[in-house]
Design an enzyme around this catalytic site. Structure first.
Site, mmCIF file in Angstrom:
data_model
loop_
_atom_site.group_PDB
_atom_site.id
_atom_site.type_symbol
_atom_site.label_atom_id
_atom_site.label_comp_id
_atom_site.label_asym_id
_atom_site.label_seq_id
_atom_site.Cartn_x
_atom_site.Cartn_y
_atom_site.Cartn_z
ATOM 1 N NE ARG A 50 -2.805 3.286 0.551
ATOM 2 C CZ ARG A 50 -2.152 4.366 0.285
ATOM 3 N NH1 ARG A 50 -0.853 4.365 -0.146
ATOM 4 N NH2 ARG A 50 -2.651 5.418 0.554
ATOM 5 C CG LEU A 64 -3.577 8.559 9.300
ATOM 6 C CD1 LEU A 64 -5.086 9.005 8.847
ATOM 7 C CD2 LEU A 64 -3.809 8.029 10.593
ATOM 8 N N PRO A 65 -0.810 4.528 7.981
ATOM 9 C CG PRO A 65 0.878 3.071 9.160
ATOM 10 C CD PRO A 65 0.108 4.338 9.320
ATOM 11 C CG HIS A 66 -4.812 2.830 4.910
ATOM 12 N ND1 HIS A 66 -4.162 3.806 4.830
ATOM 13 C CD2 HIS A 66 -5.108 2.778 3.578
ATOM 14 C CE1 HIS A 66 -4.240 4.565 3.730
ATOM 15 N NE2 HIS A 66 -5.054 3.632 2.847
ATOM 16 C CB ALA A 67 -2.869 -3.118 4.174
#
Length: 154
Positions: A50, A64-67
């Site tokens: 991501r 805000l790392p997200h996957a």
């Protein structure tokens, strides 16, 4: 959706420092394993994939790392506060010290977006960020992140 629904108390951690974004993602993977029984290398791979689309550092020391992951059955959150900020390729080029990670099921379109909006709103508040930076106890950090929900609901 409320913050307490996606972020358990044991999903909050304080770290003195970390050496790189990849190392931070490994720390998040370890935390995801202890909270949600996810496989750490899979979490790291999903977050790196991501991040390859564009950095998730949103500015003002927040990332805000997200996957999306097939093995996640509903939106899950993790939070790490770093004592020593980390270079993160943020949009404002400032290092980050407040990291909120979201992991969502592969097909969680609206749910994922609602969670991202909730987290973004929470961490856009300068007062909330100041409180987070002034505390290092994970239970206190969790209370700060979830307290706005109780106030809004009242």
């Amino acid at each position: 959706m409320q913050m307490s629904q996606i972020l358990p108390v044991d999903g909050v951690k304080m770290l003195a420092s970390t050496s790189s974004k990849k190392r931070l993602f490994q720390d998040l993977g370890d935390l995801a394993e202890s909270c949600y029984d996810l496989v750490p290398p899979r979490v790291v791979e999903a977050l790196l994939d991501r991040e390859g689309l564009g950095p998730t550092g949103v500015g003002h020391g927040v990332a805000l790392p997200h996957a999306r992951m097939g093995e996640v059955e509903r939106v899950r959150g993790l939070f790490i506060r770093l004592e020593k900020p980390l270079e993160f390729d943020s949009i404002d080029r400032q290092p980050v010290d407040l990291i909120f990670c979201l992991l969502a099921p592969g097909g969680a379109g609206v749910e994922h977006l609602k969670a991202l909006a909730l987290v973004s709103r929470t961490l856009r508040d300068a007062g909330t960020c100041a409180k987070l930076r002034a505390n290092s106890d994970p239970a206190t950090l969790h209370a700060i992140l979830t307290e706005g929900q109780a106030i809004q609901a009242a």
